[in-house]
Design a protein around this motif. Structure first.
Motif, PDB file in Angstrom:
ATOM      1  N   VAL A 135       9.985 -18.444   0.680  1.00 30.18           N
ATOM      2  CA  VAL A 135       9.280 -18.075  -0.549  1.00 30.18           C
ATOM      3  C   VAL A 135       9.629 -16.636  -0.885  1.00 30.18           C
ATOM      4  O   VAL A 135       9.536 -15.742  -0.051  1.00 30.18           O
ATOM      5  N   GLN A 136      10.048 -16.435  -2.090  1.00 30.40           N
ATOM      6  CA  GLN A 136      10.370 -15.074  -2.516  1.00 30.40           C
ATOM      7  C   GLN A 136       9.163 -14.485  -3.208  1.00 30.40           C
ATOM      8  O   GLN A 136       8.610 -15.095  -4.094  1.00 30.40           O
ATOM      9  N   LYS A 137       8.817 -13.299  -2.717  1.00 35.33           N
ATOM     10  CA  LYS A 137       7.656 -12.637  -3.307  1.00 35.33           C
ATOM     11  C   LYS A 137       8.142 -11.508  -4.188  1.00 35.33           C
ATOM     12  O   LYS A 137       9.095 -10.824  -3.855  1.00 35.33           O
ATOM     13  N   GLN A 138       7.490 -11.331  -5.258  1.00 39.24           N
ATOM     14  CA  GLN A 138       7.807 -10.235  -6.168  1.00 39.24           C
ATOM     15  C   GLN A 138       6.905  -9.071  -5.815  1.00 39.24           C
ATOM     16  O   GLN A 138       5.693  -9.234  -5.752  1.00 39.24           O
ATOM     17  N   ARG A 139       7.493  -7.916  -5.595  1.00 40.87           N
ATOM     18  CA  ARG A 139       6.686  -6.731  -5.294  1.00 40.87           C
ATOM     19  C   ARG A 139       7.010  -5.657  -6.310  1.00 40.87           C
ATOM     20  O   ARG A 139       8.141  -5.526  -6.745  1.00 40.87           O
ATOM     21  N   HIS A 140       6.025  -4.886  -6.593  1.00 44.20           N
ATOM     22  CA  HIS A 140       6.196  -3.776  -7.521  1.00 44.20           C
ATOM     23  C   HIS A 140       6.440  -2.510  -6.714  1.00 44.20           C
ATOM     24  O   HIS A 140       5.576  -2.060  -5.977  1.00 44.20           O
TER      25      HIS A 140
END
Length: 121
Positions: A92-97
């Motif tokens: 699962v690819q997580k988007q981080r800021h």
């Protein structure tokens, strides 16, 4: 001395009584003759209704044999399809800021103290 009785006349007002008559009306009751209603039966002739039947000839209905449709169950073999699932792990690819840091150069004036040394002989 003996006291003597003397008679003196004195004027006195005597109230007078006045009688006033008042006329009051009393209703007079009258007797009225009310007629009495009597019911007398009177014979009435009722007309008789006569029914006249008319005979109509109806044709004879014939019976016809109609073939019946029968539903018969038929056994059919249906091939079974088997689904084989293979599980594949997908990360699962997580988007981080991520905050970005930008460096800005700003010119600043700095006062420089210059010392001049002079040697005097």
């Amino acid at each position: 001395q003996v006291p003597m009785i003397s008679k003196v006349q004195k004027m006195v007002d005597v109230p007078q009584v006045e009688i006033i008559d008042k006329v009051v009306e009393v209703p007079v009751q009258k007797q009225v003759q009310v007629p009495m209603i009597t019911k007398v039966q009177k014979p009435v002739e009722v007309p008789q209704v006569e029914f006249v039947d008319q005979h109509i000839h109806l044709p004879v209905q014939k019976h016809v044999q109609v073939p019946t449709v029968m539903k018969v169950q038929k056994h059919v073999e249906v091939p079974q399809v088997e689904f084989v699932d293979t599980h594949v792990h997908i990360p699962v690819q997580k988007q981080r800021h991520v905050p970005t840091i930008t460096k800005i150069q700003k010119p600043v004036e700095v006062t420089v103290i210059e010392t001049v040394e002079k040697i005097v002989d």
